[in-house]
Design a protein around this motif. Sequence first.
Motif, PDB file in Angstrom:
ATOM      1  N   LEU A 125       0.996  -1.169  -0.109  1.00  0.00           N
ATOM      2  CA  LEU A 125      -0.023  -0.034  -0.277  1.00  0.00           C
ATOM      3  C   LEU A 125       0.992   1.204  -0.064  1.00  0.00           C
ATOM      4  CD1 LEU A 125      -2.517  -1.339   2.726  1.00  0.00           C
ATOM      5  CD2 LEU A 125      -2.928  -1.347   0.149  1.00  0.00           C
ATOM      6  N   ASP A 126       1.815   1.288  -0.805  1.00  0.00           N
ATOM      7  CA  ASP A 126       2.924   2.359  -0.744  1.00  0.00           C
ATOM      8  C   ASP A 126       3.139   2.897  -2.459  1.00  0.00           C
ATOM      9  OD1 ASP A 126       4.656   3.838   0.533  1.00  0.00           O
ATOM     10  OD2 ASP A 126       5.837   2.330   1.384  1.00  0.00           O
ATOM     11  N   ASN A 127       4.314   3.718  -2.438  1.00  0.00           N
ATOM     12  CA  ASN A 127       4.701   4.146  -3.526  1.00  0.00           C
ATOM     13  C   ASN A 127       6.159   3.556  -3.770  1.00  0.00           C
ATOM     14  OD1 ASN A 127       6.043   6.430  -3.066  1.00  0.00           O
ATOM     15  ND2 ASN A 127       4.038   7.326  -2.242  1.00  0.00           N
ATOM     16  N   ARG A 128       6.573   3.520  -4.898  1.00  0.00           N
ATOM     17  CA  ARG A 128       7.987   3.268  -4.787  1.00  0.00           C
ATOM     18  C   ARG A 128       9.034   4.245  -4.638  1.00  0.00           C
ATOM     19  NH1 ARG A 128       5.990  -0.251  -8.968  1.00  0.00           N
ATOM     20  NH2 ARG A 128       6.696  -2.485  -8.735  1.00  0.00           N
ATOM     21  N   PRO A 129       8.929   5.160  -4.857  1.00  0.00           N
ATOM     22  CA  PRO A 129      10.089   6.467  -4.286  1.00  0.00           C
ATOM     23  C   PRO A 129      10.018   6.606  -2.821  1.00  0.00           C
ATOM     24  CG  PRO A 129       8.521   7.054  -6.239  1.00  0.00           C
ATOM     25  CD  PRO A 129       7.983   6.010  -5.774  1.00  0.00           C
ATOM     26  N   ASP A 130       8.889   6.494  -2.055  1.00  0.00           N
ATOM     27  CA  ASP A 130       8.924   6.681  -0.801  1.00  0.00           C
ATOM     28  C   ASP A 130       9.637   5.301  -0.213  1.00  0.00           C
ATOM     29  OD1 ASP A 130       7.766   9.057  -0.776  1.00  0.00           O
ATOM     30  OD2 ASP A 130       5.775   8.195  -0.322  1.00  0.00           O
ATOM     31  N   ALA A 131       9.292   4.270  -0.831  1.00  0.00           N
ATOM     32  CA  ALA A 131       9.733   2.963  -0.214  1.00  0.00           C
ATOM     33  C   ALA A 131      11.207   3.012  -0.399  1.00  0.00           C
ATOM     34  CB  ALA A 131       9.078   1.795  -1.066  1.00  0.00           C
ATOM     35  N   ARG A 132      11.714   3.329  -1.537  1.00  0.00           N
ATOM     36  CA  ARG A 132      13.163   3.322  -1.624  1.00  0.00           C
ATOM     37  C   ARG A 132      13.724   4.147  -0.647  1.00  0.00           C
ATOM     38  NH1 ARG A 132      11.342   2.932  -7.773  1.00  0.00           N
ATOM     39  NH2 ARG A 132      11.688   0.739  -8.308  1.00  0.00           N
ATOM     40  N   ALA A 133      13.163   5.334  -0.686  1.00  0.00           N
ATOM     41  CA  ALA A 133      13.747   6.190   0.460  1.00  0.00           C
ATOM     42  C   ALA A 133      14.006   5.686   1.862  1.00  0.00           C
ATOM     43  CB  ALA A 133      13.304   7.792   0.350  1.00  0.00           C
TER      44      ALA A 133
ATOM     45  N   THR B 247      14.113   2.345   2.601  1.00  0.00           N
ATOM     46  CA  THR B 247      15.196   1.574   2.820  1.00  0.00           C
ATOM     47  C   THR B 247      16.452   1.933   3.022  1.00  0.00           C
ATOM     48  OG1 THR B 247      15.442   1.241   0.303  1.00  0.00           O
ATOM     49  CG2 THR B 247      13.799  -0.364   1.454  1.00  0.00           C
ATOM     50  N   GLN B 248      16.685   3.279   2.009  1.00  0.00           N
ATOM     51  CA  GLN B 248      17.956   3.804   2.358  1.00  0.00           C
ATOM     52  C   GLN B 248      17.948   4.560   3.498  1.00  0.00           C
ATOM     53  OE1 GLN B 248      18.626   7.233  -0.123  1.00  0.00           O
ATOM     54  NE2 GLN B 248      20.587   6.894  -0.711  1.00  0.00           N
ATOM     55  N   ARG B 249      17.087   5.060   4.038  1.00  0.00           N
ATOM     56  CA  ARG B 249      17.280   5.671   5.415  1.00  0.00           C
ATOM     57  C   ARG B 249      17.462   5.068   6.745  1.00  0.00           C
ATOM     58  NH1 ARG B 249      11.727   6.966   6.467  1.00  0.00           N
ATOM     59  NH2 ARG B 249      11.838   8.298   4.591  1.00  0.00           N
ATOM     60  N   TYR B 250      17.175   3.541   6.454  1.00  0.00           N
ATOM     61  CA  TYR B 250      17.221   2.696   7.536  1.00  0.00           C
ATOM     62  C   TYR B 250      18.452   1.960   7.172  1.00  0.00           C
ATOM     63  CZ  TYR B 250      13.188   4.681   9.708  1.00  0.00           C
ATOM     64  OH  TYR B 250      12.021   5.367  10.180  1.00  0.00           O
ATOM     65  N   GLY B 251      19.067   1.940   6.186  1.00  0.00           N
ATOM     66  CA  GLY B 251      20.034   1.260   5.774  1.00  0.00           C
ATOM     67  C   GLY B 251      20.015  -0.071   5.526  1.00  0.00           C
ATOM     68  N   TRP B 252      18.720  -0.582   4.947  1.00  0.00           N
ATOM     69  CA  TRP B 252      18.512  -1.875   4.682  1.00  0.00           C
ATOM     70  C   TRP B 252      19.169  -2.574   3.682  1.00  0.00           C
ATOM     71  CZ3 TRP B 252      12.534  -2.687   4.838  1.00  0.00           C
ATOM     72  CH2 TRP B 252      11.895  -2.557   5.995  1.00  0.00           C
ATOM     73  N   THR B 253      19.639  -3.693   3.594  1.00  0.00           N
ATOM     74  CA  THR B 253      20.696  -4.188   2.914  1.00  0.00           C
ATOM     75  C   THR B 253      19.899  -5.502   2.101  1.00  0.00           C
ATOM     76  OG1 THR B 253      21.734  -5.573   4.456  1.00  0.00           O
ATOM     77  CG2 THR B 253      22.879  -3.504   3.981  1.00  0.00           C
ATOM     78  N   TYR B 254      18.877  -5.647   2.667  1.00  0.00           N
ATOM     79  CA  TYR B 254      18.148  -6.956   1.893  1.00  0.00           C
ATOM     80  C   TYR B 254      17.119  -6.433   0.989  1.00  0.00           C
ATOM     81  CZ  TYR B 254      14.694  -6.039   5.984  1.00  0.00           C
ATOM     82  OH  TYR B 254      13.858  -5.266   6.631  1.00  0.00           O
ATOM     83  N   PRO B 255      16.564  -7.340   0.252  1.00  0.00           N
ATOM     84  CA  PRO B 255      15.662  -6.837  -0.843  1.00  0.00           C
ATOM     85  C   PRO B 255      14.522  -7.026  -0.263  1.00  0.00           C
ATOM     86  CG  PRO B 255      16.212  -9.193  -1.120  1.00  0.00           C
ATOM     87  CD  PRO B 255      17.190  -8.864  -0.022  1.00  0.00           C
ATOM     88  N   SER B 256      13.412  -6.096  -1.149  1.00  0.00           N
ATOM     89  CA  SER B 256      11.873  -5.992  -0.866  1.00  0.00           C
ATOM     90  C   SER B 256      11.168  -6.397  -2.156  1.00  0.00           C
ATOM     91  CB  SER B 256      11.423  -4.531  -0.184  1.00  0.00           C
ATOM     92  OG  SER B 256      11.862  -4.349   1.157  1.00  0.00           O
ATOM     93  N   ALA B 257      10.081  -6.751  -1.978  1.00  0.00           N
ATOM     94  CA  ALA B 257       9.163  -6.870  -3.144  1.00  0.00           C
ATOM     95  C   ALA B 257       8.076  -6.003  -2.819  1.00  0.00           C
ATOM     96  CB  ALA B 257       8.538  -8.359  -3.344  1.00  0.00           C
ATOM     97  N   PHE B 258       7.107  -5.579  -3.943  1.00  0.00           N
ATOM     98  CA  PHE B 258       6.160  -4.391  -3.998  1.00  0.00           C
ATOM     99  C   PHE B 258       4.989  -4.982  -4.102  1.00  0.00           C
ATOM    100  CE2 PHE B 258       3.851  -0.863  -5.914  1.00  0.00           C
ATOM    101  CZ  PHE B 258       4.106   0.216  -4.958  1.00  0.00           C
ATOM    102  N   ASP B 259       3.911  -4.929  -3.217  1.00  0.00           N
ATOM    103  CA  ASP B 259       2.642  -5.533  -3.311  1.00  0.00           C
ATOM    104  C   ASP B 259       1.746  -4.204  -2.818  1.00  0.00           C
ATOM    105  OD1 ASP B 259       0.167  -6.877  -2.714  1.00  0.00           O
ATOM    106  OD2 ASP B 259       0.904  -7.769  -1.250  1.00  0.00           O
ATOM    107  N   ALA B 260       1.178  -3.617  -4.004  1.00  0.00           N
ATOM    108  CA  ALA B 260       0.544  -2.291  -3.959  1.00  0.00           C
ATOM    109  C   ALA B 260      -0.661  -2.551  -3.326  1.00  0.00           C
ATOM    110  CB  ALA B 260       0.469  -1.676  -5.177  1.00  0.00           C
ATOM    111  N   THR B 261      -1.347  -3.738  -3.164  1.00  0.00           N
ATOM    112  CA  THR B 261      -2.535  -3.958  -2.671  1.00  0.00           C
ATOM    113  C   THR B 261      -2.801  -4.739  -1.501  1.00  0.00           C
ATOM    114  OG1 THR B 261      -3.123  -6.065  -4.111  1.00  0.00           O
ATOM    115  CG2 THR B 261      -3.781  -3.889  -5.054  1.00  0.00           C
TER     116      THR B 261
END
Length: 178
Positions: A108-116, A118-132
């Motif tokens: 339930l997000d948008n990719r630009p905010d999601a990418r920011a 992961t960067q803000r919290y220093g995540w090194t693992y991947p995520s997938a996008f589930d808009a619904t």
Amino acid sequence: MRRRLLAAICSLGLLAVACSATPAPTPSIPAVPAVNATDAALLPTEVAELPDMDPAGFEALLAQVRGTPMLVNVWASWCVPCQAEAPELAKAAERYGSRIQFLGIDVLDNRPDARAFTQRYGWTYPSAFDATHAIPTSLGHGGQPVTLFYAADGTLMGAVDGQISAAALAQGIRGLLG
């Protein structure tokens, strides 16, 4: 009349300049390779990749990572409890990411905010996008965050609905590592 013609020409000139101006660049998120504990075709190889995933894709990914324990965290960049638990997840992934496959499911997000995020919290693992929110819903979970612990054989060992504490995260990881 001459003034009107001159004003119209000036207006058209300004409009042409304004329309041809290059828009300000969107800040880009640097390409960061994802730390993956296993090889699987459906696992993103960059942290900011965020490929679309649905319940069928998630089930296929679970099958592909069989043989490796997996921690799945359902999150959203705007979710306050997700923000609170993000630093603990980053630390856990740094410590155990070579033995446990970490995967985020951004909902339930948008990719630009999601990418920011992961960067803000220093995540090194991947995520997938589930808009619904289809993946957690298919697993019987209504909100976010949710943290799921899958044994190496693919069995769901446990789940924590809501913000996971450092103690619960450590306990779940101990359970995965046996």
